[in-house]
Design a protein around this motif. Structure first.
Motif, PDB file in Angstrom:
ATOM      1  N   GLY E  48       0.792  -1.235   0.000  1.00 50.25           N
ATOM      2  CA  GLY E  48       0.000   0.000   0.000  1.00 50.25           C
ATOM      3  C   GLY E  48       0.817   1.273   0.000  1.00 50.25           C
ATOM      4  N   LYS E  49       2.135   1.153   0.086  1.00 50.02           N
ATOM      5  CA  LYS E  49       2.972   2.372   0.147  1.00 50.02           C
ATOM      6  C   LYS E  49       4.071   2.315  -0.910  1.00 50.02           C
ATOM      7  CE  LYS E  49       2.427   3.308   5.129  1.00 50.02           C
ATOM      8  NZ  LYS E  49       2.004   4.719   5.156  1.00 50.02           N
TER       9      LYS E  49
ATOM     10  N   ALA F  61      -2.916 -13.665   7.873  1.00 44.78           N
ATOM     11  CA  ALA F  61      -2.763 -12.834   9.080  1.00 44.78           C
ATOM     12  C   ALA F  61      -3.286 -13.595  10.292  1.00 44.78           C
ATOM     13  CB  ALA F  61      -3.551 -11.531   8.894  1.00 44.78           C
ATOM     14  N   GLY F  62      -4.282 -14.417  10.059  1.00 44.54           N
ATOM     15  CA  GLY F  62      -4.835 -15.216  11.160  1.00 44.54           C
ATOM     16  C   GLY F  62      -3.784 -16.143  11.736  1.00 44.54           C
TER      17      GLY F  62
ATOM     18  N   MET G   1      -7.788 -12.829   2.569  1.00 42.28           N
ATOM     19  CA  MET G   1      -7.088 -11.996   3.550  1.00 42.28           C
ATOM     20  C   MET G   1      -7.809 -10.652   3.659  1.00 42.28           C
ATOM     21  SD  MET G   1      -3.297 -12.099   4.522  1.00 42.28           S
ATOM     22  CE  MET G   1      -4.098 -10.793   5.400  1.00 42.28           C
ATOM     23  N   PHE G   3      -7.880  -6.698   4.858  1.00 43.95           N
ATOM     24  CA  PHE G   3      -7.042  -5.541   5.168  1.00 43.95           C
ATOM     25  C   PHE G   3      -7.921  -4.329   5.469  1.00 43.95           C
ATOM     26  CE2 PHE G   3      -2.812  -7.079   4.501  1.00 43.95           C
ATOM     27  CZ  PHE G   3      -2.911  -8.085   3.555  1.00 43.95           C
ATOM     28  N   HIS G   4      -7.574  -3.596   6.520  1.00 44.93           N
ATOM     29  CA  HIS G   4      -8.182  -2.293   6.865  1.00 44.93           C
ATOM     30  C   HIS G   4      -7.279  -1.248   6.235  1.00 44.93           C
ATOM     31  CE1 HIS G   4      -8.674   1.238   9.557  1.00 44.93           C
ATOM     32  NE2 HIS G   4      -9.862   0.756   9.859  1.00 44.93           N
ATOM     33  N   THR G  41     -14.655  -4.685   0.083  1.00 47.49           N
ATOM     34  CA  THR G  41     -15.961  -5.059   0.681  1.00 47.49           C
ATOM     35  C   THR G  41     -16.666  -3.893   1.366  1.00 47.49           C
ATOM     36  OG1 THR G  41     -14.736  -5.754   2.648  1.00 47.49           O
ATOM     37  CG2 THR G  41     -15.241  -7.464   1.032  1.00 47.49           C
ATOM     38  N   HIS G  42     -15.938  -2.900   1.823  1.00 45.63           N
ATOM     39  CA  HIS G  42     -16.576  -1.734   2.475  1.00 45.63           C
ATOM     40  C   HIS G  42     -15.765  -0.480   2.169  1.00 45.63           C
ATOM     41  CE1 HIS G  42     -19.413  -3.993   4.973  1.00 45.63           C
ATOM     42  NE2 HIS G  42     -18.443  -4.846   5.199  1.00 45.63           N
ATOM     43  N   ILE G  43     -16.461   0.637   2.032  1.00 44.74           N
ATOM     44  CA  ILE G  43     -15.811   1.953   1.954  1.00 44.74           C
ATOM     45  C   ILE G  43     -16.710   2.949   2.667  1.00 44.74           C
ATOM     46  CG2 ILE G  43     -16.769   2.375  -0.393  1.00 44.74           C
ATOM     47  CD1 ILE G  43     -14.322   4.239  -0.841  1.00 44.74           C
ATOM     48  N   ILE G  53     -12.215   5.043   5.126  1.00 44.99           N
ATOM     49  CA  ILE G  53     -11.739   3.786   5.703  1.00 44.99           C
ATOM     50  C   ILE G  53     -12.389   2.674   4.877  1.00 44.99           C
ATOM     51  CG2 ILE G  53     -11.998   2.229   7.670  1.00 44.99           C
ATOM     52  CD1 ILE G  53     -11.474   4.629   9.501  1.00 44.99           C
ATOM     53  N   ILE G  55     -12.365  -1.703   3.743  1.00 40.19           N
ATOM     54  CA  ILE G  55     -11.978  -3.078   4.049  1.00 40.19           C
ATOM     55  C   ILE G  55     -11.797  -3.802   2.707  1.00 40.19           C
ATOM     56  CG2 ILE G  55     -12.604  -5.227   5.218  1.00 40.19           C
ATOM     57  CD1 ILE G  55     -12.256  -2.930   7.181  1.00 40.19           C
ATOM     58  N   ILE G  79      -1.650   6.393   2.690  1.00 41.48           N
ATOM     59  CA  ILE G  79      -2.362   5.132   2.933  1.00 41.48           C
ATOM     60  C   ILE G  79      -1.754   4.415   4.138  1.00 41.48           C
ATOM     61  CG2 ILE G  79      -2.752   2.816   1.997  1.00 41.48           C
ATOM     62  CD1 ILE G  79      -3.111   4.028  -0.733  1.00 41.48           C
ATOM     63  N   GLU G  80      -2.625   4.005   5.048  1.00 42.28           N
ATOM     64  CA  GLU G  80      -2.178   3.157   6.162  1.00 42.28           C
ATOM     65  C   GLU G  80      -2.893   1.808   6.024  1.00 42.28           C
ATOM     66  OE1 GLU G  80       0.236   3.806   8.180  1.00 42.28           O
ATOM     67  OE2 GLU G  80       0.427   5.839   7.329  1.00 42.28           O
ATOM     68  N   VAL G  81      -2.128   0.725   5.999  1.00 42.62           N
ATOM     69  CA  VAL G  81      -2.680  -0.626   5.850  1.00 42.62           C
ATOM     70  C   VAL G  81      -2.537  -1.394   7.157  1.00 42.62           C
ATOM     71  CG1 VAL G  81      -2.339  -2.879   4.720  1.00 42.62           C
ATOM     72  CG2 VAL G  81      -2.224  -0.764   3.362  1.00 42.62           C
ATOM     73  N   THR G  82      -3.615  -2.023   7.600  1.00 45.85           N
ATOM     74  CA  THR G  82      -3.575  -2.850   8.823  1.00 45.85           C
ATOM     75  C   THR G  82      -4.110  -4.234   8.473  1.00 45.85           C
ATOM     76  OG1 THR G  82      -4.056  -0.858  10.136  1.00 45.85           O
ATOM     77  CG2 THR G  82      -4.352  -2.999  11.233  1.00 45.85           C
ATOM     78  N   ALA G  83      -3.314  -5.251   8.784  1.00 40.77           N
ATOM     79  CA  ALA G  83      -3.767  -6.625   8.503  1.00 40.77           C
ATOM     80  C   ALA G  83      -4.784  -7.049   9.559  1.00 40.77           C
ATOM     81  CB  ALA G  83      -2.563  -7.568   8.502  1.00 40.77           C
ATOM     82  N   LEU G  84      -5.935  -7.528   9.110  1.00 41.79           N
ATOM     83  CA  LEU G  84      -6.996  -7.970  10.018  1.00 41.79           C
ATOM     84  C   LEU G  84      -7.118  -9.503   9.947  1.00 41.79           C
ATOM     85  CD1 LEU G  84      -9.855  -5.415   9.088  1.00 41.79           C
ATOM     86  CD2 LEU G  84      -8.159  -5.230  10.933  1.00 41.79           C
ATOM     87  N   CYS G  85      -7.766 -10.045  10.986  1.00 43.14           N
ATOM     88  CA  CYS G  85      -8.130 -11.460  10.896  1.00 43.14           C
ATOM     89  C   CYS G  85      -9.407 -11.701  11.708  1.00 43.14           C
ATOM     90  CB  CYS G  85      -6.980 -12.348  11.375  1.00 43.14           C
ATOM     91  SG  CYS G  85      -6.156 -11.836  12.877  1.00 43.14           S
TER      92      CYS G  85
ATOM     93  N   ARG H  45     -10.200  -8.700  14.359  1.00 47.35           N
ATOM     94  CA  ARG H  45      -8.985  -8.731  15.168  1.00 47.35           C
ATOM     95  C   ARG H  45      -7.873  -8.060  14.368  1.00 47.35           C
ATOM     96  NH1 ARG H  45      -8.410  -8.736  19.878  1.00 47.35           N
ATOM     97  NH2 ARG H  45      -9.304 -10.756  20.460  1.00 47.35           N
ATOM     98  N   ILE H  46      -7.059  -7.185  15.073  1.00 47.89           N
ATOM     99  CA  ILE H  46      -5.879  -6.613  14.423  1.00 47.89           C
ATOM    100  C   ILE H  46      -4.745  -7.629  14.600  1.00 47.89           C
ATOM    101  CG2 ILE H  46      -4.191  -4.738  14.451  1.00 47.89           C
ATOM    102  CD1 ILE H  46      -6.386  -2.889  15.447  1.00 47.89           C
ATOM    103  N   ALA H  47      -4.193  -8.091  13.516  1.00 46.96           N
ATOM    104  CA  ALA H  47      -3.175  -9.151  13.584  1.00 46.96           C
ATOM    105  C   ALA H  47      -2.010  -8.735  14.472  1.00 46.96           C
ATOM    106  CB  ALA H  47      -2.659  -9.490  12.185  1.00 46.96           C
ATOM    107  N   LYS H  92     -23.031   0.002  -1.568  1.00 44.71           N
ATOM    108  CA  LYS H  92     -24.002  -0.452  -0.554  1.00 44.71           C
ATOM    109  C   LYS H  92     -24.562   0.766   0.167  1.00 44.71           C
ATOM    110  CE  LYS H  92     -21.057  -4.433   0.689  1.00 44.71           C
ATOM    111  NZ  LYS H  92     -20.184  -4.974   1.769  1.00 44.71           N
ATOM    112  N   GLU H  94     -24.661   1.789   3.310  1.00 48.91           N
ATOM    113  CA  GLU H  94     -24.066   1.380   4.583  1.00 48.91           C
ATOM    114  C   GLU H  94     -24.854   1.929   5.770  1.00 48.91           C
ATOM    115  OE1 GLU H  94     -21.365  -0.424   5.450  1.00 48.91           O
ATOM    116  OE2 GLU H  94     -20.205  -0.742   3.619  1.00 48.91           O
TER     117      GLU H  94
END
Lengths: 98, 98, 98, 98, 98, 98, 98, 98, 98, 98
Positions: E48-49, F61-62, G1, G3-4, G41-43, G53, G55, G79-85, H45-47, H92, H94
């Motif tokens: 992303g960067k 990531a899980g 996978m 990502f936020h 999936t979401h904005i 933000i 997903i 851009i800030e990317v955060t891995a979610l699970c 969950r944040i990984a 969507k 939202e």
């Protein structure tokens, strides 16, 4: 030498109240003694915070360091030191000879 | 009312030098006028930076705001304002009646 | 008086290259002259950055300020100044009399 | 290899005073021993803080790491390490061969 | 010596596209040459960067500094360098002799 | 999937030493087991800090989350996770198929 | 996978308005196409900011990176990317198979 | 009204384990009940962290506040709330009517 | 719904003065119209800064977002939005029905 | 004089619950008394946080400081004070005569 010193005090809430009051009294005495000597030239309270901004006029950073470490509340302080000098627009000779 | 004001000046390098020098001269005059009036009670240079720390003694935040906006260099300044008040340890009556 | 000075240089990429090289040459000469005078006692490059960490040994913050402002690259610098003093564990008398 | 190391010490106020003084004495001895060996080339006190800025001249980051971890006060320290190298303007050969 | 280097690239949007593509091509060639020499042991893209995280294995911080400054995109980079060393739990001898 | 994981460890100083050493031993065993499985591909010590930078190569990531939570020292860790991917300049296929 | 992704858009004010509107239109089309494909999936709009933000549900960080770089507004984004699970408390299987 | 809520949990290590597990069980039940009611629409969950990112769809900030304060783990949480709204590109709706 | 909005204005110094004054006039008119409608319930100047703190009372974050984006000075603003709600100690019903 | 005051409350979890509830009750009474006197003109809850944003209308920073220090919960508060003044666009005379 002029120094701008920002002191924030964080005294643990579980310390013995009498001991703390005694520390604060000694702190006030020492501060006022140093003010009368002209080393601690200003001390202002920051509104809303247990913190102050002070100006010191001392011979060197070494003397400043020793003075600050001698403060009874030093162990509970976060201190930021900024070296100041005479500003070209100042109408006062702020850096009185030491 | 006492205010601690931290001013950092960033003048774009590509501005006309004569215009900038003229601004600086007007800034110095206004600052010294306000110092003589007792509103701008201290101005110190921060060593190594094009920045100063000043103390203002004015009637209100409104007056402080108007004074700062009237500074020729205001458009080039980052300003942090901190409200001060009399410290219990100060041997001076810093908050001279305005 | 000892000062720790962290200088980060940001020269706009669109500045004339010859003018910039000339500035850098003058900067190097002045720096080396001050080092020979014992005022600029150390200058180290920070690996990976157009930045240096230097130690100055000068009479006062005022002298430090004037020296830094006289550097040809000063307009392109972000400078952080930290006042140092003799450490109780140092085996050297770092604060050589000025 | 030259490293700039900024050490801030936070010793919990409720630690036994004798134990702490003993730690500080061992810290001073080890520091002075390393200074005499030429590994710990400079240590300056930051005015107003229980913190120092030091320069180390060691064979590698690994050696630096082991030295810092061997300091009695290491568990109470916040440490920032910056890798340094010879600056093109320095009149000294700072990176003495190890 | 192992260094962790975080490079963020900010190329002004108004730079000539052909010139920029040419810089990027030279950057890629130099990077791959250094990777083949074993100096630039890893380069990963940060998702992303326009940034990467790299590992360098060089003789000293001085060599690292010279390599980074030689990168065509250096003028457009923010670089953070972290000195690494062998971890006690690593099953590999990461600090391959240089 | 490649992840860059920065782990900083803060073990309270008043924890029982034997318990802590036992935790560290289990941590080392688990880390080395995961390294041998190819999930924990690199671990480097950050010079001067009780912290490491690691690279993980896992399915998702899980899986990363579960691995990190299984570390005996997880409760004492501050962890920053950065998602990595193949860099266009890398001469290696870093993202080995999982 | 999963990502936020936090995207903040800063478009220079002096860019040609027609060009910018055209970029925004292409951005909207691509975003909606990726949403219909189930990758984006979401904005959500962050109230008060030119930022969103989102997903993403993609196969890997590499795919995320390529998607983000393909966005017409990417050059103007932080851009800030955060891995979610999957969260243990979630009543939905958020990590739909890709 | 849609809210993005970032929750980081810090449970003191010396708390009774049974009490903590009981809190976590009540937290999970309440969270899942609110998810079934459609108020807590997402939790990820944040990984690598004991933290989550959630989306709430509630009538007002007041309702959000009361819900968050009712969480058994609230006393151990750092919470950042961001007000969201419908994005022009979202395919969507939202902001389902509440 | 109540929102606390912190607006900092940065107007490029090289923008045409007449255009800027015209923008400011339109900004003032729109602001005062929204205040009379009861949507913009408070606006205070931050002493020393070209910034304000405002309170909005609107139906939703969406409405807040549209209002803020409609401000003539929006392109020059950094905006921080904080969702507020009724405080248990307030003697006023701050969240007037919208 | 108008002040914007941001108060964040952190009460240690191991404090006696009855004592804490008693403190909160005294806090609420004092706050409501000051609100009725017109000194504490607004108090809003920040959604999701044990924190509030308040507006005070007092004679001076000194009076503000004394009021804040008199709050039973002051020892558990982080307080940020911002001096406000009348905004040129405000349709209300916010700085009611004190």
């Amino acid at each position: 030498m002029l120094f701008h010193v920002h002191m924030t005090v964080n005294i643990p809430l579980d310390l013995d109240k009498i001991y703390v009051d005694e520390l604060k009294a000694r702190e006030k005495n020492l501060s006022q003694e140093l003010q009368r000597q002209g080393k601690w030239t200003h001390i202002w309270r920051i509104a809303g915070k247990y913190a102050n901004i002070s100006i010191f006029n001392v011979a060197s950073a070494g003397e400043l360091h020793d003075l600050l470490l001698s403060l009874p509340l030093f162990p509970f302080m976060e201190i930021e030191v900024t070296a100041l000098c005479q500003h070209g627009s100042s109408v006062k000779n702020e850096e009185e000879a030491h």
